[in-house]
Scaffold this motif. Structure first.
Motif, short mmCIF file in Angstrom:
data_model
loop_
_atom_site.label_atom_id
_atom_site.label_comp_id
_atom_site.label_asym_id
_atom_site.label_seq_id
_atom_site.Cartn_x
_atom_site.Cartn_y
_atom_site.Cartn_z
N THR A 65 0.83 -1.21 0.00
CA THR A 65 0.00 0.00 0.00
C THR A 65 0.86 1.25 0.00
OG1 THR A 65 -1.81 -1.13 1.12
CG2 THR A 65 -1.75 1.27 1.29
N THR A 97 2.70 1.63 -3.30
CA THR A 97 1.79 1.96 -4.39
C THR A 97 1.51 3.46 -4.41
OG1 THR A 97 0.70 -0.20 -4.57
CG2 THR A 97 -0.59 1.71 -5.19
N PHE A 98 1.24 4.02 -3.26
CA PHE A 98 1.02 5.46 -3.18
C PHE A 98 2.30 6.23 -3.46
CE2 PHE A 98 -2.88 4.19 -1.02
CZ PHE A 98 -3.78 5.18 -1.41
N GLU A 119 2.95 7.10 -6.88
CA GLU A 119 2.12 8.22 -7.35
C GLU A 119 2.57 9.54 -6.71
OE1 GLU A 119 -0.27 7.58 -9.66
OE2 GLU A 119 0.49 5.52 -9.54
N LYS A 179 -6.70 6.23 4.19
CA LYS A 179 -6.43 5.81 2.81
C LYS A 179 -5.61 4.52 2.79
CE LYS A 179 -5.59 9.00 -0.36
NZ LYS A 179 -5.00 10.18 -1.06
N THR A 180 -4.69 4.41 3.74
CA THR A 180 -3.89 3.19 3.83
C THR A 180 -4.78 1.98 4.10
OG1 THR A 180 -1.91 4.35 4.58
CG2 THR A 180 -2.07 2.01 5.12
N PHE A 189 -6.94 0.98 1.13
CA PHE A 189 -6.25 0.26 0.05
C PHE A 189 -5.89 -1.16 0.48
CE2 PHE A 189 -2.95 -0.75 -3.05
CZ PHE A 189 -3.56 -0.31 -4.21
N VAL A 214 -10.17 4.12 -3.84
CA VAL A 214 -8.80 4.67 -3.75
C VAL A 214 -8.76 6.18 -3.86
CG1 VAL A 214 -7.84 2.54 -4.68
CG2 VAL A 214 -8.30 4.44 -6.24
N GLY A 228 -6.64 8.02 -10.34
CA GLY A 228 -6.61 6.72 -9.68
C GLY A 228 -6.14 5.59 -10.56
N ARG A 269 -2.88 3.47 -9.27
CA ARG A 269 -3.15 2.56 -8.16
C ARG A 269 -3.99 1.36 -8.62
NH1 ARG A 269 -4.92 7.60 -4.68
NH2 ARG A 269 -4.43 8.53 -6.68
N ARG A 308 -1.98 -1.32 -10.49
CA ARG A 308 -1.22 -2.24 -9.65
C ARG A 308 -2.15 -3.19 -8.89
NH1 ARG A 308 1.75 2.24 -10.22
NH2 ARG A 308 0.87 3.43 -8.47
N SER A 333 5.14 -3.73 -5.51
CA SER A 333 5.35 -2.29 -5.62
C SER A 333 6.57 -1.82 -4.84
CB SER A 333 4.11 -1.53 -5.14
OG SER A 333 3.05 -1.69 -6.05
#
Length: 498
Positions: A200, A203-204, A207, A215-216, A219, A244, A323, A326, A329, A351
């Motif tokens: 997670t 992945t962020f 971005e 948010k964590t 996801f 997401v 989005g 994310r 992936r 990731s």
């Protein structure tokens, strides 16, 4: 120069086909046989096609260069039915002619003379020695097997490079499953929690974001859905996109209905636009074709290959305004989970390696995105608004070369398995050894011991003066020295220099 080009390179230039140029142009050279180099394909004059006969160049290309559905989809429209019928009557058993006849009918929507009778063993559209192939769809009329990874509307190609052949000889997913099976249950659960959290975070990070706690967790919950038996659809993707994305103005109700684009950081104007995905009018059909491929889950396509195609293909179509990275992936994990080759809930935090190899990730993305960008004309309205035009069509996105993407995903999978998961498991085992030794020897609260172990490990076997002073009223002074000694022993840190 144009008179020296043959095959696909000739067709591309002569017909001004709005697609990226062939990666390796075929051209006449002083050689005795057709030779493929790192940069081109060299053809002796006595083998090369003379003149501008479209059918002759298409036959040469199919025989010596492989299958390029994009260029053939344009070139065969310039071949008359009469010319192709005459050639077929003269050589009814020619495998290459039969493949072109099959493709001609598919691309033109017309039918050739039904009285033509062909012969010979079934011919394959893609040479399985040159490409990874999919399930056969047969045409009895032309005695042809279409064996692409997708269909004639959407068909990524993957060349059998030496690297890919090496990966296919192994079974990385079985290796991953064996690794998890060999891990003690208590370590397994903690390692898996670590994998979900780090997948997670990274992945962020790809971005350029640092996610909030909410948010964590959102996801992580999303990743855990990957193993649920559910077909991928537009509605499901919208649901995932809404998970997401937290900005209410960016939530999607369907695929995008406006043009999207990507831009580099700090670069203003059209030159800052680094990639232009397909037009809104093309998104729905392209996504339907991609999802059809994902949901087919053919046993003939290795899961890691399909996962790479799904992830990169999705981000190239860019079906939402935000989005997409994310979700691309997530799709990688979804395909691996749906393959059934990883136990329920198992996840490879790929990731982490992708973030560590971000330059390689960008290069894999740009193997397709950069040549496609050259086919778009971008003009400014202002610093943030642009107009887009192209001579091309959705064909630019239908027949893309996924070789670099597949190689990258294989590399990241092995690195994640051999480096990240192994390192985390070793860390947990050594941490537990240190904890047990100190818990027996010291009279200290559990939370304080865990914290000091973590701090000491982060400083390679040392506890800083700041932490000694901060915890002086909770931990006896000699305990700090004992913790340092045990941590150095368990984690094999060198003794501090005097």
């Amino acid at each position: 120069m144009s008179s020296l080009l043959v095959g696909y390179a000739f067709l591309h230039q002569h017909l001004q086909i709005p697609l990226p140029e062939p990666a390796k142009p075929a051209m006449v050279a002083s050689v005795t046989r057709v030779q493929e180099t790192l940069l081109d394909i060299r053809v002796p004059a006595h083998v090369a096609v003379e003149g501008d006969d479209i059918l002759a160049h298409a036959l040469f290309a199919l025989k010596h260069e492989g299958t390029d559905l994009g260029i053939l989809s344009y070139a065969l429209l310039q071949v008359s039915a009469a010319q192709l019928e005459t050639a077929l009557k003269a050589s009814p058993s020619s495998a290459y002619l039969r493949v072109l006849a099959f493709l001609w009918e598919q691309f033109t929507g017309k039918v050739l003379d039904g009285t033509i009778t062909v012969a010979g063993a079934y011919a394959k559209v893609f040479d399985s020695k040159r490409y990874l192939t999919g399930p056969h769809l047969s045409s009895a009329r032309w005695r042809v097997h279409f064996n692409g990874l997708g269909d004639l509307f959407y068909c990524p190609v993957i060349r059998r490079t030496e690297e890919i052949e090496g990966w296919l000889a192994r079974d990385l997913l079985s290796e991953a499953q064996q690794f998890f099976d060999a891990t003690p249950r208590d370590l397994f659960d903690r390692a898996l929690s670590w994998a979900y959290l780090n997948e997670t975070d990274h992945t962020f990070a790809l971005e350029g974001e640092t996610p909030s706690t909410d948010k964590t967790q959102a996801f992580i919950n999303l990743l855990k859905q990957a193993h649920e038996p559910r077909s991928m659809t537009e509605d499901y993707l919208v649901e995932l996109q809404n998970t997401v994305i937290t900005n209410p103005f960016l939530l999607a109700a369907c695929y995008r209905n406006e043009q999207n684009w990507l831009r580099g950081k700090g670069i203003r104007g059209p030159t800052g636009v680094t990639y232009v995905p397909p037009t809104p009018d093309d998104v729905e059909d392209l996504m339907a074709a991609l999802l059809k491929l994902i949901n087919t889950r053919s046993s003939e396509i290795p899961p890691l290959v399909l996962a790479a195609v799904a992830s990169f293909g999705f981000v190239y179509i860019h079906p939402f305004m935000d989005g997409n990275g994310r979700l691309s992936r997530f799709l990688l994990h979804y395909v691996l989970a749906q393959s059934g080759q990883l136990g329920h809930g198992l996840l490879l935090p790929i990731s982490i390696a992708m973030k560590r190899r971000e330059v390689e990730y960008l290069a894999a993305l740009q193997s397709f995105s950069r040549p496609v960008r050259h086919l778009w004309r971008v003009t400014s309205r202002d610093d943030y608004q642009f107009d887009f035009s192209t001579l091309g069509s959705a064909k630019m996105y239908r027949y893309w070369d996924a070789t670099e993407a597949v190689q990258f995903v294989f590399r990241m999978t092995e690195e994640t398995l051999k480096q990240d998961l192994h390192a985390e498991t070793v860390f947990l085992m050594r941490f537990d050894d240190a904890y047990r030794a100190l818990d027996q020897a010291l009279d200290i609260q559990q939370k304080d011991l865990v914290h000091l172990l973590t701090v000491c490990h982060q400083l390679n076997g040392r506890i800083s003066l700041r932490w000694r002073e901060k915890m002086a009223y909770r931990v006896p002074e000699d305990y700090f020295d004992q913790i340092e000694k045990v941590v150095r022993q368990c984690f094999e840190f060198p003794e501090p220099s005097q």
